[in-house]
Design a protein around this motif. Structure first.
Motif, PDB file in Angstrom:
ATOM      1  N   ALA A  81      45.615  34.170  34.660  1.00 53.04           N
ATOM      2  CA  ALA A  81      44.646  34.806  35.556  1.00 53.04           C
ATOM      3  C   ALA A  81      43.638  33.796  36.086  1.00 53.04           C
ATOM      4  O   ALA A  81      43.267  33.817  37.274  1.00 53.04           O
ATOM      5  N   GLN A  82      43.185  32.893  35.211  1.00 51.18           N
ATOM      6  CA  GLN A  82      42.224  31.883  35.626  1.00 51.18           C
ATOM      7  C   GLN A  82      42.829  30.951  36.673  1.00 51.18           C
ATOM      8  O   GLN A  82      42.169  30.563  37.643  1.00 51.18           O
ATOM      9  N   HIS A 131      44.327  41.804  37.561  1.00 53.83           N
ATOM     10  CA  HIS A 131      43.196  41.141  38.204  1.00 53.83           C
ATOM     11  C   HIS A 131      43.420  40.915  39.701  1.00 53.83           C
ATOM     12  O   HIS A 131      42.479  40.571  40.413  1.00 53.83           O
ATOM     13  N   GLU A 149      41.252  43.038  41.999  1.00 53.79           N
ATOM     14  CA  GLU A 149      39.840  42.677  41.936  1.00 53.79           C
ATOM     15  C   GLU A 149      39.579  41.344  42.635  1.00 53.79           C
ATOM     16  O   GLU A 149      38.555  41.172  43.294  1.00 53.79           O
ATOM     17  N   LEU A 150      40.497  40.379  42.506  1.00 54.68           N
ATOM     18  CA  LEU A 150      40.359  39.128  43.252  1.00 54.68           C
ATOM     19  C   LEU A 150      40.419  39.392  44.753  1.00 54.68           C
ATOM     20  O   LEU A 150      39.726  38.732  45.543  1.00 54.68           O
ATOM     21  N   ALA A 210      36.229  44.179  35.435  1.00 55.94           N
ATOM     22  CA  ALA A 210      37.118  43.503  34.496  1.00 55.94           C
ATOM     23  C   ALA A 210      38.080  44.502  33.889  1.00 55.94           C
ATOM     24  O   ALA A 210      37.709  45.639  33.594  1.00 55.94           O
ATOM     25  N   THR A 211      39.332  44.091  33.694  1.00 57.34           N
ATOM     26  CA  THR A 211      40.352  44.975  33.122  1.00 57.34           C
ATOM     27  C   THR A 211      40.844  44.521  31.757  1.00 57.34           C
ATOM     28  O   THR A 211      41.370  45.317  30.994  1.00 57.34           O
ATOM     29  N   ALA A 266      41.599  38.469  32.458  1.00 52.84           N
ATOM     30  CA  ALA A 266      41.336  38.885  33.830  1.00 52.84           C
ATOM     31  C   ALA A 266      39.845  38.833  34.134  1.00 52.84           C
ATOM     32  O   ALA A 266      39.423  38.432  35.228  1.00 52.84           O
ATOM     33  N   SER A 267      39.027  39.221  33.162  1.00 52.40           N
ATOM     34  CA  SER A 267      37.588  39.254  33.400  1.00 52.40           C
ATOM     35  C   SER A 267      37.039  37.860  33.675  1.00 52.40           C
ATOM     36  O   SER A 267      36.204  37.678  34.563  1.00 52.40           O
ATOM     37  N   SER A 315      38.674  35.371  34.911  1.00 51.07           N
ATOM     38  CA  SER A 315      39.174  34.898  36.213  1.00 51.07           C
ATOM     39  C   SER A 315      38.245  35.357  37.329  1.00 51.07           C
ATOM     40  O   SER A 315      38.037  34.644  38.318  1.00 51.07           O
ATOM     41  N   LEU A 316      37.658  36.535  37.168  1.00 50.15           N
ATOM     42  CA  LEU A 316      36.712  37.028  38.169  1.00 50.15           C
ATOM     43  C   LEU A 316      35.426  36.215  38.152  1.00 50.15           C
ATOM     44  O   LEU A 316      34.817  35.976  39.189  1.00 50.15           O
TER      45      LEU A 316
END
Length: 431
Positions: free
Chosen positions: A319-320, A345, A348-349, A378-379, A383-384, A386-387
């Motif tokens: 994700a990152q 994610h 959200e991205l 965030a999920t 993923a969180s 990465s946001l």
């Protein structure tokens, strides 16, 4: 519920101290159930998952104390746990505890090995896939346990003790390998594990078990041999640095530009990821203090990656890396082979302006010139973060909601990034 506010557009400059690896600390803490003596773990990260596992272990009768950093201590001594399972008071791990953290299911192995019986709730669903426990139960059955599943609980019995056996995993499994290491250490006779996971956290747990008196050869390789012993003793062990945290901050620097020393990081733990970040345009160098990441002015290049078990590209950095590729000059393809449903994610991205298209287990990312700040949700843990990385590079303000996911695995994230110049703050309370 806490949120994190980020104003993007600032380069990161300075030093970040890398914490102990959560993915090693959790099984190391569970290993305390294998002995009546005290297990001392240094460099344990102060994250929510560690706190939850302490409560779960306490339910089984584990006494614990926590030492903070003292004047004059080295950074690696920042947090030390002392765990003592002198007397197991309950062999049942109830649903209300296990459901809060899947890794707590692993208590089944040391409880069974030491007490001859364990009753542990099935952990339930997972946001990033099913993550079944069938291979963990296969390990215990191979070692002579009888397994019954009743009313949502796994009841494992081995009244006369576990017996060494050959365990040949049909696919690489970190949780299955951890289970086999702990259970076989107290089994009678010889155990041979084939197709074992090779992740550094596996080798770290095995190293601790050896300090406790276990006889283990080959940990960190695909074949592991274990000669069971009658009992294990206490030990002192230092948790290895977190390679996922290392890779995450390295990508944050690559994303925003700047120059950051990741203190205490070990490059051998994530060579593949560092190579990929270098291919994307960051300059990576190492010294006796850690890993230095720099990117000043150069554009980001698109790189295709496929997640794989160690030493491949980690799924926990997928994700990152996707966040990083949203700013690359061109198209990249990211293939996820470890977990289904680990692209949550993406939407959200997209709220930040990313252009990403999904094709089965492949994410096709077309880099954009600029991301725009926005509220995002965030999920899951990776993923969180990465946001957060994307928000650091976006123009304007972003609000990351549901940051309890971040707190599960990242120690003092706002302080570490804020100390390098990021405009980032936690907003407590409201949704």
């Amino acid at each position: 519920m806490d949120r994190i506010r980020i104003v993007g557009g600032r380069k990161l400059e300075g030093n970040i101290q890398i914490s102990g690896a959560k993915n090693a600390a959790l099984p190391l803490m569970i290993a305390a159930l294998l002995t009546e003596e005290t297990l001392t773990l240094e460099n344990t990260p102060s994250v929510a998952d560690v706190g939850m596992l302490l409560r779960i272990l306490s339910h089984h009768g584990v006494d614990y104390s926590v030492d903070g950093r003292r004047p004059g201590d080295q950074p690696h001594a920042a947090r030390t746990l002392h765990l003592s399972a002198r007397r197991i008071v309950d062999i049942t791990a109830p649903y209300d505890l296990v459901s809060k953290m899947r890794a707590s299911f692993w208590v089944i192995a040391p409880l069974l090995a030491r007490m001859g019986e364990a009753r542990v709730s099935l952990p339930g669903g997972c946001a990033i896939g099913t993550r079944p426990v069938d291979l963990l139960l296969m390990v215990l059955e191979k070692l002579g346990a009888t397994i019954e599943i009743e009313a949502g609980y796994v009841h494992a019995r081995a009244a006369k003790g576990l017996v060494g056996a050959e365990i040949d995993f049909p696919k690489v499994t970190v949780s299955g390998t951890h289970t086999a290491l702990m259970a076989a250490s107290l089994a009678k006779g010889h155990t041979l594990i084939k197709n074992a996971a090779c992740e550094p956290e596996i080798a770290d747990v095995a190293a601790c078990l050896v300090k406790m008196g276990a006889k283990i050869k080959g940990a960190g390789q695909s074949v592991i041999e274990i000669e069971g012993v009658a009992s294990l003793s206490g030990a002192h062990h230092t948790v290895l640095p977190d390679r996922i945290e290392t890779g995450t901050y390295a990508m944050a620097v690559a994303m925003t530009g700047g120059d950051v020393l990741l203190e205490g990081a070990e490059p051998d733990l994530l060579r593949n990821a560092l190579d990929v970040i270098g291919m994307a345009g960051a300059e990576i160098s190492t010294n006796n203090l850690g890993i230095r990441v720099r990117r000043n002015g150069a554009s980001l290049s698109p790189v295709d990656v496929t997640t794989a078990p160690f030493p491949g590209f980690p799924t926990d950095l997928q994700a990152q890396f996707m966040a990083l590729m949203t700013k690359a000059n061109g198209r990249s393809r990211i293939t996820e082979t470890i977990f289904e449903n680990r692209f949550m994610h993406v939407q959200e991205l997209a709220r930040l302006g990313a252009h990403i298209r999904l094709d089965g287990d492949i994410a096709i990312v077309d880099g954009v010139a600029e991301l725009q700040g926005a509220p995002v949700m965030a999920t899951d843990l990776r993923a969180s973060v990465s946001l957060v990385i994307a928000a650091l590079a976006a123009r304007g303000e972003s609000i990351v909601n549901r940051v309890y996911h971040l707190d599960r695995g990242f120690e003092h994230l706002e302080k570490k990034l804020g100390g390098c110049g990021a405009v980032i703050e936690r907003i407590s309370g409201s949704n």
